[in-house]
Scaffold this motif. Structure first.
Motif, PDB file in Angstrom:
ATOM      1  N   PRO A  83       1.612  -0.323 -12.443  1.00 27.24           N
ATOM      2  CA  PRO A  83       1.044   0.574 -13.461  1.00 27.24           C
ATOM      3  C   PRO A  83      -0.365   1.057 -13.102  1.00 27.24           C
ATOM      4  CG  PRO A  83       2.125  -1.271 -14.524  1.00 27.24           C
ATOM      5  CD  PRO A  83       2.083  -1.579 -13.045  1.00 27.24           C
ATOM      6  N   ALA A  84      -1.185   0.170 -12.575  1.00 23.46           N
ATOM      7  CA  ALA A  84      -2.540   0.558 -12.191  1.00 23.46           C
ATOM      8  C   ALA A  84      -2.526   1.508 -10.999  1.00 23.46           C
ATOM      9  CB  ALA A  84      -3.364  -0.684 -11.865  1.00 23.46           C
ATOM     10  N   LEU A  85      -1.687   1.225 -10.006  1.00 28.91           N
ATOM     11  CA  LEU A  85      -1.594   2.111  -8.843  1.00 28.91           C
ATOM     12  C   LEU A  85      -1.092   3.497  -9.231  1.00 28.91           C
ATOM     13  CD1 LEU A  85      -0.077  -0.166  -6.064  1.00 28.91           C
ATOM     14  CD2 LEU A  85      -2.362   0.833  -6.114  1.00 28.91           C
ATOM     15  N   ALA A  98      -1.357   5.031 -12.050  1.00 25.81           N
ATOM     16  CA  ALA A  98      -2.378   5.763 -12.803  1.00 25.81           C
ATOM     17  C   ALA A  98      -3.558   6.173 -11.925  1.00 25.81           C
ATOM     18  CB  ALA A  98      -2.865   4.912 -13.968  1.00 25.81           C
ATOM     19  N   ALA A  99      -3.976   5.285 -11.041  1.00 21.15           N
ATOM     20  CA  ALA A  99      -5.193   5.535 -10.270  1.00 21.15           C
ATOM     21  C   ALA A  99      -4.975   6.372  -9.022  1.00 21.15           C
ATOM     22  CB  ALA A  99      -5.839   4.206  -9.887  1.00 21.15           C
ATOM     23  N   THR A 100      -3.845   6.213  -8.359  1.00 21.69           N
ATOM     24  CA  THR A 100      -3.685   6.859  -7.057  1.00 21.69           C
ATOM     25  C   THR A 100      -2.549   7.862  -6.994  1.00 21.69           C
ATOM     26  OG1 THR A 100      -2.201   5.154  -6.208  1.00 21.69           O
ATOM     27  CG2 THR A 100      -4.559   4.804  -5.891  1.00 21.69           C
ATOM     28  N   ARG A 101      -1.793   7.984  -8.058  1.00 23.64           N
ATOM     29  CA  ARG A 101      -0.634   8.882  -8.074  1.00 23.64           C
ATOM     30  C   ARG A 101       0.342   8.560  -6.945  1.00 23.64           C
ATOM     31  NH1 ARG A 101      -3.655  14.524  -9.091  1.00 23.64           N
ATOM     32  NH2 ARG A 101      -4.578  13.996 -11.075  1.00 23.64           N
ATOM     33  N   ILE A 102       0.487   7.277  -6.647  1.00 26.68           N
ATOM     34  CA  ILE A 102       1.446   6.863  -5.625  1.00 26.68           C
ATOM     35  C   ILE A 102       2.845   7.262  -6.086  1.00 26.68           C
ATOM     36  CG2 ILE A 102       1.778   4.532  -6.544  1.00 26.68           C
ATOM     37  CD1 ILE A 102       1.733   3.611  -3.555  1.00 26.68           C
ATOM     38  N   VAL A 159       5.108   0.466   1.004  1.00 27.63           N
ATOM     39  CA  VAL A 159       3.881  -0.296   1.235  1.00 27.63           C
ATOM     40  C   VAL A 159       3.621  -1.230   0.057  1.00 27.63           C
ATOM     41  CG1 VAL A 159       2.238   1.398   0.301  1.00 27.63           C
ATOM     42  CG2 VAL A 159       1.503  -0.176   2.080  1.00 27.63           C
ATOM     43  N   VAL A 160       3.994  -0.833  -1.153  1.00 29.84           N
ATOM     44  CA  VAL A 160       3.855  -1.704  -2.322  1.00 29.84           C
ATOM     45  C   VAL A 160       4.857  -2.851  -2.228  1.00 29.84           C
ATOM     46  CG1 VAL A 160       3.819  -1.814  -4.840  1.00 29.84           C
ATOM     47  CG2 VAL A 160       3.086   0.277  -3.690  1.00 29.84           C
ATOM     48  N   VAL A 161       6.075  -2.547  -1.810  1.00 27.22           N
ATOM     49  CA  VAL A 161       7.090  -3.591  -1.628  1.00 27.22           C
ATOM     50  C   VAL A 161       6.610  -4.592  -0.573  1.00 27.22           C
ATOM     51  CG1 VAL A 161       9.451  -4.065  -0.841  1.00 27.22           C
ATOM     52  CG2 VAL A 161       9.011  -2.122  -2.362  1.00 27.22           C
ATOM     53  N   ARG A 199      -4.276  -7.843   4.020  1.00 28.25           N
ATOM     54  CA  ARG A 199      -5.554  -7.150   4.214  1.00 28.25           C
ATOM     55  C   ARG A 199      -5.308  -5.661   4.475  1.00 28.25           C
ATOM     56  NH1 ARG A 199      -7.849 -10.955   6.469  1.00 28.25           N
ATOM     57  NH2 ARG A 199      -6.854 -10.799   8.492  1.00 28.25           N
ATOM     58  N   ALA A 200      -4.372  -5.345   5.348  1.00 22.03           N
ATOM     59  CA  ALA A 200      -4.063  -3.946   5.651  1.00 22.03           C
ATOM     60  C   ALA A 200      -3.472  -3.224   4.437  1.00 22.03           C
ATOM     61  CB  ALA A 200      -3.094  -3.870   6.833  1.00 22.03           C
ATOM     62  N   ALA A 201      -2.568  -3.891   3.720  1.00 16.94           N
ATOM     63  CA  ALA A 201      -1.948  -3.275   2.542  1.00 16.94           C
ATOM     64  C   ALA A 201      -2.972  -3.049   1.438  1.00 16.94           C
ATOM     65  CB  ALA A 201      -0.792  -4.130   2.033  1.00 16.94           C
ATOM     66  N   ARG A 202      -3.915  -3.981   1.271  1.00 18.21           N
ATOM     67  CA  ARG A 202      -4.956  -3.796   0.243  1.00 18.21           C
ATOM     68  C   ARG A 202      -5.794  -2.559   0.531  1.00 18.21           C
ATOM     69  NH1 ARG A 202      -5.680  -9.706   0.648  1.00 18.21           N
ATOM     70  NH2 ARG A 202      -4.632 -10.569  -1.156  1.00 18.21           N
ATOM     71  N   VAL A 203      -6.096  -2.321   1.789  1.00 18.81           N
ATOM     72  CA  VAL A 203      -6.859  -1.126   2.146  1.00 18.81           C
ATOM     73  C   VAL A 203      -6.035   0.128   1.862  1.00 18.81           C
ATOM     74  CG1 VAL A 203      -7.876   0.153   4.076  1.00 18.81           C
ATOM     75  CG2 VAL A 203      -8.311  -2.291   3.831  1.00 18.81           C
ATOM     76  N   GLU A 204      -4.771   0.120   2.276  1.00 22.57           N
ATOM     77  CA  GLU A 204      -3.894   1.268   2.039  1.00 22.57           C
ATOM     78  C   GLU A 204      -3.758   1.585   0.555  1.00 22.57           C
ATOM     79  OE1 GLU A 204      -2.020   3.478   3.975  1.00 22.57           O
ATOM     80  OE2 GLU A 204      -3.289   2.739   5.584  1.00 22.57           O
ATOM     81  N   LEU A 205      -3.653   0.549  -0.259  1.00 22.83           N
ATOM     82  CA  LEU A 205      -3.402   0.732  -1.682  1.00 22.83           C
ATOM     83  C   LEU A 205      -4.677   0.785  -2.519  1.00 22.83           C
ATOM     84  CD1 LEU A 205      -0.387  -1.720  -1.979  1.00 22.83           C
ATOM     85  CD2 LEU A 205      -0.298   0.788  -2.001  1.00 22.83           C
TER      86      LEU A 205
END
Length: 159
Positions: free
Chosen positions: A63-65, A67-71, A78-80, A127-133
């Motif tokens: 929900p936060a992603l 709203a914030a990033t329009r993913i 990448v979220v999975v 670490r990489a996924a946190r940067v991407e997201l």
């Protein structure tokens, strides 16, 4: 590393230039669909807990992603990966908590628990996924999110 502004933000701010901004991929916003964790994680010892953890992470961050990033659903892998890696890391941490940092290896010699290697591997993936997201504090600070004004309809954002 500076994240590029979304094209619609350039248009709202009057800084849009077709020669610089039209080459970007623009995906229509859509709801992310939670995967069937059984197909992602499979079955085996401890799999039910890992699936439950991954589902819990998904329900907290999506929900936060959204709203914030329009993913979009097209970008959900990448979220999975993030949810799966975090759940697997927690599983490895449970092994370490149960068995300790050192375990008895061959010839009754204490060796590093193999789960620590798993934790280190998943730490890199996370670490990489946190940067991407944008999920780390520093990555979130680099994301520019602008609210649509009343004059901006969602119909023309993707034109």
């Amino acid at each position: 590393m500076t994240l590029a502004k979304p094209i619609d933000q350039h248009k709202r701010e009057g800084t849009y230039r077709p020669d610089r901004h039209s080459d970007r991929l623009a995906l229509s916003p859509s709801d992310l669909t939670e995967p069937d964790w059984s197909t992602v994680i499979g079955d085996g010892p401890g799999a039910d807990k890992v699936k439950a953890d991954a589902s819990d992470i998904w329900s907290r961050i999506v929900p936060a992603l959204s709203a914030a990033t329009r993913i979009t659903d097209a970008q959900r892998e990448v979220v999975v990966s993030f949810c799966t890696a975090q759940a697997r890391m927690w599983e490895a941490e449970r092994f370490i908590s149960r068995d300790g940092l050192l375990v008895v290896g061959a010839n009754n010699v204490l060796v590093k628990n193999p789960a620590t290697t798993v934790v280190n591997t998943y730490a890199g993936i996370l670490r990489a996924a946190r940067v991407e997201l944008g999920l780390s504090p520093s990555a979130a600070a680099r994301i520019t999110v602008t609210a649509l004004s009343e004059d901006d309809g969602m119909d023309d954002v993707w034109d």
